[in-house]
Design a protein around this motif. Structure first.
Motif, PDB file in Angstrom:
ATOM      1  N   MET A 102       0.891  -1.161   0.000  1.00 42.22           N
ATOM      2  CA  MET A 102       0.000   0.000   0.000  1.00 42.22           C
ATOM      3  C   MET A 102       0.924   1.204   0.000  1.00 42.22           C
ATOM      4  O   MET A 102       1.857   1.275   0.794  1.00 42.22           O
ATOM      5  N   TYR A 103       0.708   2.126  -0.919  1.00 41.12           N
ATOM      6  CA  TYR A 103       1.571   3.297  -1.029  1.00 41.12           C
ATOM      7  C   TYR A 103       0.705   4.521  -1.282  1.00 41.12           C
ATOM      8  O   TYR A 103       0.005   4.563  -2.289  1.00 41.12           O
ATOM      9  N   THR A 104       0.778   5.485  -0.369  1.00 39.03           N
ATOM     10  CA  THR A 104      -0.016   6.723  -0.427  1.00 39.03           C
ATOM     11  C   THR A 104      -1.444   6.494  -0.962  1.00 39.03           C
ATOM     12  O   THR A 104      -1.871   7.108  -1.940  1.00 39.03           O
ATOM     13  N   GLY A 105      -2.124   5.575  -0.311  1.00 42.41           N
ATOM     14  CA  GLY A 105      -3.546   5.396  -0.580  1.00 42.41           C
ATOM     15  C   GLY A 105      -3.926   4.489  -1.726  1.00 42.41           C
ATOM     16  O   GLY A 105      -5.105   4.377  -2.052  1.00 42.41           O
ATOM     17  N   ALA A 106      -2.940   3.840  -2.362  1.00 46.24           N
ATOM     18  CA  ALA A 106      -3.274   2.907  -3.447  1.00 46.24           C
ATOM     19  C   ALA A 106      -2.495   1.609  -3.252  1.00 46.24           C
ATOM     20  O   ALA A 106      -1.492   1.578  -2.537  1.00 46.24           O
ATOM     21  N   PHE A 107      -2.967   0.545  -3.890  1.00 46.71           N
ATOM     22  CA  PHE A 107      -2.269  -0.740  -3.843  1.00 46.71           C
ATOM     23  C   PHE A 107      -1.405  -0.903  -5.090  1.00 46.71           C
ATOM     24  O   PHE A 107      -1.782  -0.458  -6.171  1.00 46.71           O
ATOM     25  N   TYR A 108      -0.276  -1.551  -4.889  1.00 44.41           N
ATOM     26  CA  TYR A 108       0.654  -1.840  -5.984  1.00 44.41           C
ATOM     27  C   TYR A 108       1.177  -3.262  -5.793  1.00 44.41           C
ATOM     28  O   TYR A 108       1.519  -3.640  -4.677  1.00 44.41           O
ATOM     29  N   GLY A 109       1.279  -4.042  -6.877  1.00 45.75           N
ATOM     30  CA  GLY A 109       1.829  -5.381  -6.739  1.00 45.75           C
ATOM     31  C   GLY A 109       2.385  -5.925  -8.040  1.00 45.75           C
ATOM     32  O   GLY A 109       1.947  -5.542  -9.127  1.00 45.75           O
TER      33      GLY A 109
END
Ligand code: ADP
Ligand code: 5GP
Length: 203
Positions: A89-96
């Motif tokens: 989770m990075y500044t309010g969004a998901f990344y993967g």
């Protein structure tokens, strides 16, 4: 071997080390710029691993090229199905990073480049993923702030969140001992030469 053109050493062979390349660093440090230059210069060697994210595309970002832009629902499905090798989770969004995105590049015989933040780096490192780890940082936080503002792609609030996160990322790079190389991206040409030298084992 290298060829010498205008006094610039250009690697002409493939890197001996074919492990995936993980590039991390605070937002605005210049990771994307350096990665693009590496891929443009060596298109038959490297390819960017296209991550999934729930953040909104920036102007000019194309789905499937910069990221796979997905809904939170789709993202959660991928995560719960075990399709992601790491996620954050990075500044309010998901990344993967998906297994499929990585496999696609490996199947072509190319070297994947993963542009991922600190918690993802910790996950892949802990899982024993065999890779090379590079951190890109600015000269100082003032420069970072200027670049983020100059890029003009985030709101004031998001820039603040990214700068706040940057402090922790810089500390992580200094203390965790994960990175084989920490590149200060001050002069772009010099930073790129250092990255290329590291990747091709010249410097
Ligand atoms: P990141 O991918 O790490 O978030 P970017 O590659 O988007 O960072 O770079 C952030 C901004 O700084 C961009 O506008 C880019 O053009 C600029 N930039 C990158 N490297 C340099 C540099 N060495 N000197 C000046 N500006 C730079
Ligand atoms: P941006 O929104 O600027 O594209 O990316 C924000 C941060 O997310 C950057 O630090 C970038 O490296 C990181 N990031 C991008 N994709 C992934 C991913 O798949 N996994 C993780 N852990 N971080 C990612």
């Amino acid at each position: 071997s290298t060829s010498q053109i205008h006094n610039i050493l250009i690697p002409t062979t493939a890197p001996q080390d074919r492990r995936p390349l993980i590039i991390s660093g605070p937002s605005g440090a210049g990771k994307g710029t350096l990665i693009q230059k590496l891929i443009d210069t060596h298109p038959h060697t490297f390819e960017l691993t296209v991550s999934h994210t729930t953040r909104q595309p920036r102007p000019g970002e194309k789905d499937g090229i910069s990221y796979h832009f997905v809904s939170v629902e789709t993202y959660n499905t991928l995560k719960h199905n075990g399709d992601l090798i790491e996620d954050a989770m990075y500044t309010g969004a998901f990344y993967g990073t998906s297994k499929a995105a990585l496999a696609e590049i490996l199947d072509k015989g190319l070297i994947p480049i993963l542009d991922i933040e600190m918690t993802g780096v910790q996950q892949v490192k802990t899982s024993g993923f065999d890779a090379r780890y590079v951190f890109v940082k600015p000269r100082d936080l003032g420069v970072l702030e200027e670049r983020l503002r100059g890029r003009g792609t985030e709101s004031e609030r998001d820039i603040r969140a990214r700068l706040d996160r940057a402090r922790r990322e810089l500390e992580f790079a200094e203390t965790a001992g994960v990175f084989q190389r920490i590149i200060v991206n001050d002069d772009l040409g010099r930073a790129y030469a250092e990255l290329e030298g590291f990747v091709f084992g010249l410097g």
